[in-house]
Design an enzyme around this catalytic site. Structure first.
Site: not given
Ligand code: CP3
Length: 356
Positions: A36, A86
């Site tokens: 992330r 994602d």
């Molecule tokens: O790592 C990186 O920079 C690459 C991008 C990436 C994202 N999600 C961007 C994201 C990667 C590799 C993921 C993987 C991901 N997504 C996982 C596995 C890793 C982990 O964190 O456990 C999971 C379970 C998800 C599902 C997901 N997407 C959730 C639970 C959420 C909400 C939680 C949060 O942080 O808001 C997201 C949204 C998400 N994915 C954001 C980002 C940058 C935040 C979105 C925003 O509001 O801008």
């Protein structure tokens, strides 16, 4: 290059430290990147997300997704970039409604039966995911020559938990109950995810991804036999499928929370590297895992919020225990939004300058 399957082959003599470590070659220092590393803790990311309108629109806008992928590269100079996307884009591409709500995380229209599964359209994924492949292709052209490009997908079990629950959940109870009560029916969901994930990752590799990571965030909630069935076996099937499709790039697995299960995962899944969570004892990881595959990890993301001496001490302990070879410095989970970017600057400098 001929345009045949060899296109995805990496030269073992690569200058890229991350690829060298995954190939078992010597490096003068451990490569690093941060899960992330693109995200809300960066003001530059928040600006681009606002321009895109929403997180999903950002994921599907190649020029903007490329830009947010590159922001942490310009600022921290890590050894790898990870595609901005994602893990839930795959079910969305099959037709499952998905929305990200402020403060709530992802919300999906839940799928809880084999009948509901039949409504998904795996044949439609390429049309929806084409912009993601374009982002990968753009990054393959724009990244500095020493930075490796990581593509990724969620692992079937973790993606299934979101598909079945309809959101994130503390204990994955609905997915577990389906898996325990009706393994054949739940197995159809996992099988669908295995097949579409092979296709999705192979397309990323063809577009220029040099490493693939599989995120199994909820692997740790499975008891031993279920961990074998729903985590190790699907990972093995995905890697076998990729290899059968001519994709030779290394694969990193992240069975978060698997504890001693990490050893059977490293032995049996076919991965080239494992990403360890922050709970994992380093001594055990070194003895039981590093002899089998490369290790990636495992600074607690909260220490990156803390910064200062506490962060430095733990980062140096990790580097001393696991580096420099067969080791990729990373966090044990993703950067959290409240992280001060200056702490990330400092951590990058600690890893870059470390000589054990
Ligand atoms: O790592 C990186 O920079 C690459 C991008 C990436 C994202 N999600 C961007 C994201 C990667 C590799 C993921 C993987 C991901 N997504 C996982 C596995 C890793 C982990 O964190 O456990 C999971 C379970 C998800 C599902 C997901 N997407 C959730 C639970 C959420 C909400 C939680 C949060 O942080 O808001 C997201 C949204 C998400 N994915 C954001 C980002 C940058 C935040 C979105 C925003 O509001 O801008």
């Amino acid at each position: 290059m001929t345009g045949k399957t060899e296109e995805t082959e990496q030269p073992v003599s690569s200058e890229k430290r991350l690829l060298r470590v995954l190939a078992g070659l010597p490096v003068e220092r451990s490569p690093f990147w941060f899960m992330r590393q693109a995200g809300r803790y960066l003001a530059s990311y928040r600006r681009v997300r606002a321009e895109a309108g929403s997180f999903l629109e950002l994921c599907y806008a190649p020029a903007l997704a490329e830009e947010v992928t590159l922001q942490p590269i310009w600022r921290f100079h890590p050894d790898a970039a990870i595609l901005f996307a994602d893990i839930l884009l795959l079910p969305e591409a099959m037709g499952q409604a998905l929305d990200y709500r402020e403060g709530e995380g992802p919300v999906l229209e839940p799928i809880r039966s084999v009948e509901a599964l039949r409504e998904l359209r795996p044949e439609a994924i390429d049309e929806r995911l084409a912009p993601i492949y374009e982002t990968v292709a753009r990054l393959a052209r724009s990244l500095p020559s020493d930075v490796a490009l990581i593509g990724f997908a969620g692992s079937p079990w973790t993606v299934a938990t979101y598909m079945v629950e309809g959101s994130g959940s503390a204990d994955q109870r609905r997915a577990k109950r389906w898996a325990f009560e009706d393994p054949a029916g739940f197995g159809q969901l996992i099988e669908l995810l295995v097949e579409t994930t092979i296709h999705y990752l192979a397309a990323q590799a063809r577009a220029g991804a040099e490493v693939l990571q599989l995120f199994d965030t909820w692997a740790g909630s499975l008891p031993e036999a279920a961990f074998e069935t729903w985590c190790i076996e699907p990972t093995r099937a995905i890697i076998d499928g990729l290899r059968a499709a001519g994709v030779t790039v290394p694969v990193i697995g992240f069975p978060r929370g698997a504890g001693v299960g990490y050893r059977s995962f490293a032995e049996a899944s076919g991965v080239d590297g494992v990403s360890i969570d922050s709970m994992m004892p380093l001594d055990w990881a070194r003895q039981e895992i590093q002899s089998l595959v490369a290790i990636q990890g495992n600074l607690d993301p909260q220490l990156l919020v803390t910064g200062g001496r506490a962060m430095r001490k733990e980062a140096e302990r990790i580097l001393r225990m696991l580096g420099p070879e067969r080791f990729i410095f990373n966090l044990g989970h993703g950067i959290v939004p409240e992280t001060p970017p200056e702490h990330v600057d400092e951590l990058a400098a600690i890893v870059r300058e470390w000589r054990g």
